[in-house]
Design a protein around this motif. Structure first.
Motif, mmCIF file in Angstrom:
data_model
loop_
_atom_site.group_PDB
_atom_site.id
_atom_site.type_symbol
_atom_site.label_atom_id
_atom_site.label_comp_id
_atom_site.label_asym_id
_atom_site.label_seq_id
_atom_site.Cartn_x
_atom_site.Cartn_y
_atom_site.Cartn_z
ATOM 1 N N LEU B 52 27.629 -12.848 -23.535
ATOM 2 C CA LEU B 52 28.330 -12.009 -22.560
ATOM 3 C C LEU B 52 27.463 -10.841 -22.096
ATOM 4 C CD1 LEU B 52 31.940 -12.107 -24.065
ATOM 5 C CD2 LEU B 52 30.988 -13.473 -22.200
ATOM 6 N N ASP B 56 26.318 -9.819 -18.272
ATOM 7 C CA ASP B 56 26.257 -8.467 -17.685
ATOM 8 C C ASP B 56 24.922 -8.218 -16.988
ATOM 9 O OD1 ASP B 56 28.808 -7.500 -18.466
ATOM 10 O OD2 ASP B 56 28.072 -6.959 -20.455
ATOM 11 N N TYR C 80 32.526 -4.255 -19.168
ATOM 12 C CA TYR C 80 31.376 -5.136 -19.229
ATOM 13 C C TYR C 80 31.796 -6.391 -19.998
ATOM 14 C CZ TYR C 80 28.572 -1.282 -17.488
ATOM 15 O OH TYR C 80 28.077 -0.292 -16.705
ATOM 16 N N MET C 81 31.228 -7.523 -19.643
ATOM 17 C CA MET C 81 31.567 -8.780 -20.313
ATOM 18 C C MET C 81 31.324 -8.682 -21.825
ATOM 19 S SD MET C 81 32.566 -10.661 -17.776
ATOM 20 C CE MET C 81 33.024 -9.230 -16.754
ATOM 21 N N HIS C 82 30.236 -7.996 -22.180
ATOM 22 C CA HIS C 82 29.874 -7.823 -23.592
ATOM 23 C C HIS C 82 31.004 -7.159 -24.383
ATOM 24 C CE1 HIS C 82 27.134 -7.181 -26.974
ATOM 25 N NE2 HIS C 82 27.331 -5.880 -26.937
ATOM 26 N N LEU C 87 36.690 -12.581 -26.925
ATOM 27 C CA LEU C 87 35.999 -13.860 -26.725
ATOM 28 C C LEU C 87 34.828 -14.062 -27.683
ATOM 29 C CD1 LEU C 87 35.869 -14.258 -22.846
ATOM 30 C CD2 LEU C 87 37.236 -15.558 -24.489
ATOM 31 N N ARG C 88 34.506 -13.039 -28.473
ATOM 32 C CA ARG C 88 33.350 -13.142 -29.365
ATOM 33 C C ARG C 88 33.838 -13.367 -30.795
ATOM 34 N NH1 ARG C 88 30.049 -7.856 -28.017
ATOM 35 N NH2 ARG C 88 28.855 -8.616 -29.816
ATOM 36 N N GLY C 99 28.690 -2.149 -23.936
ATOM 37 C CA GLY C 99 28.099 -2.985 -22.884
ATOM 38 C C GLY C 99 27.218 -2.171 -21.945
ATOM 39 N N HIS C 102 23.744 -1.382 -23.379
ATOM 40 C CA HIS C 102 22.783 -2.482 -23.248
ATOM 41 C C HIS C 102 22.191 -2.530 -21.833
ATOM 42 C CE1 HIS C 102 23.076 -4.493 -27.121
ATOM 43 N NE2 HIS C 102 24.366 -4.227 -27.122
ATOM 44 N N ILE C 103 23.016 -2.329 -20.821
ATOM 45 C CA ILE C 103 22.499 -2.327 -19.442
ATOM 46 C C ILE C 103 21.573 -1.126 -19.234
ATOM 47 C CG2 ILE C 103 23.122 -2.135 -16.994
ATOM 48 C CD1 ILE C 103 23.652 -4.905 -18.236
#
Lengths: 149, 149, 149
Positions: B52, B56, C80-82, C87-88, C99, C102-103
């Motif tokens: 995921l 992003d 953010y998807m993260h 889902l993880r 998230g 990380h970006i």
């Protein structure tokens, strides 16, 4: 082995591949070379030496980190904080306006490290080594450190 | 010691940690390894291998450097300058449209340097080494230079 | 020679120039030092140690990679998807929401490499070495590898 490149950078891109390549050739060994800028608003970047690509980079930087920001807040501020010189006691009143240059440096690196094989840079077909000047015109020094493997 | 990783990159992220780790293991010494991409639109980046998060990154790149730009000016241009092939005399008419790939490379590095201790990469818990392909599909070469301390 | 800096980073910028400089001094040789973060959301960056510039960096990161995104699509997603932890499967429910961290790491590096001359860092007038904490507060380790030329 250390070698210093001195440049007066009046352009955004200064191609320093030949200088680094000549140093590597005179060194003649195998390992890596680290090409390091001593300056906070001069960066080192490996990319293609193609004029229109360099134009894209210029336009991109102008968009993401313009010299003057869009007016913000009720005081319509367009300055980077770094450029509010009146708050920096140690700084002369005629200090360069280069807050945008510092933010632009986030898109590049202080240094690049390139492999060397028997005195030849391994750069592939299109990679060139550039000094990226974000606050021209300046006298700059770039330090090349050759390390044997 | 130099080792080359050859990859056919059809994905944005190719995890090359195991290859580099195996080279380090066979080297067995302490120092650093520099992992270098020979290509201008293939980068090297250390980050977490979490699906995921990688999504992003993809969405972020699509936003900040889309393949086609928002129409600009009275000519409604949506191309990166690099992709105006008709102005590049030395370039074939069927050249790849990859101006955005070059701009995206500003968010990554040509190489990463990772410490090695007695033949083991020091990467911490989450760091993995990735080849970031910004212009697939390509045959690519990544040069790993091991330097003893 | 390898040396580890341990820091508890509660700020965005932690100046580690003195620690690296002291290591270089005790090493006393010439070559390079690679300063490497073992963590995916702690980066290493050389820049000027000026408070208002650091404020510009903070505002820039808040703009380009805010903690919560502008609502997107018909589901008005701001995550953010993260950070869609549900889902993880391998991840605890109270996982950090990072998230954006990380970006933000895309604007910095895993490591910086700095030249050393007879036990002295070559940094120029304004360059300092910082640990950039994108997900505080954490116990962090930074690995300094000194390589003789």
């Amino acid at each position: 082995m250390k070698k210093v490149i001195k440049v007066k950078t009046d352009k955004l891109f200064t191609n320093i591949t030949n200088e680094v390549s000549d140093f590597a050739s005179s060194w003649g060994k195998s390992g890596i070379v680290n090409i390091f800028s001593k300056h906070t608003t001069l960066c080192i970047w490996c990319t293609e030496d193609e004029l229109l690509h360099k134009l894209d980079v210029r336009f991109f930087l102008d968009k993401v980190a313009p010299r003057w920001k869009e007016p913000e807040g009720s005081h319509h501020n367009i300055k980077y904080m770094h450029d509010i010189i009146s708050l920096r006691n140690e700084t002369p009143a005629d200090e360069r306006i280069n807050g945008h240059s510092h933010i632009r440096s986030m898109f590049f690196s202080s240094s690049e490290t390139v492999p060397v094989d028997n005195g030849k840079l391994i750069l592939g077909t299109y990679k060139n080594i550039f000094a990226i000047e974000l606050d021209p015109v300046r006298d700059r020094e770039i330090v090349c450190s050759f390390i044997e493997e």
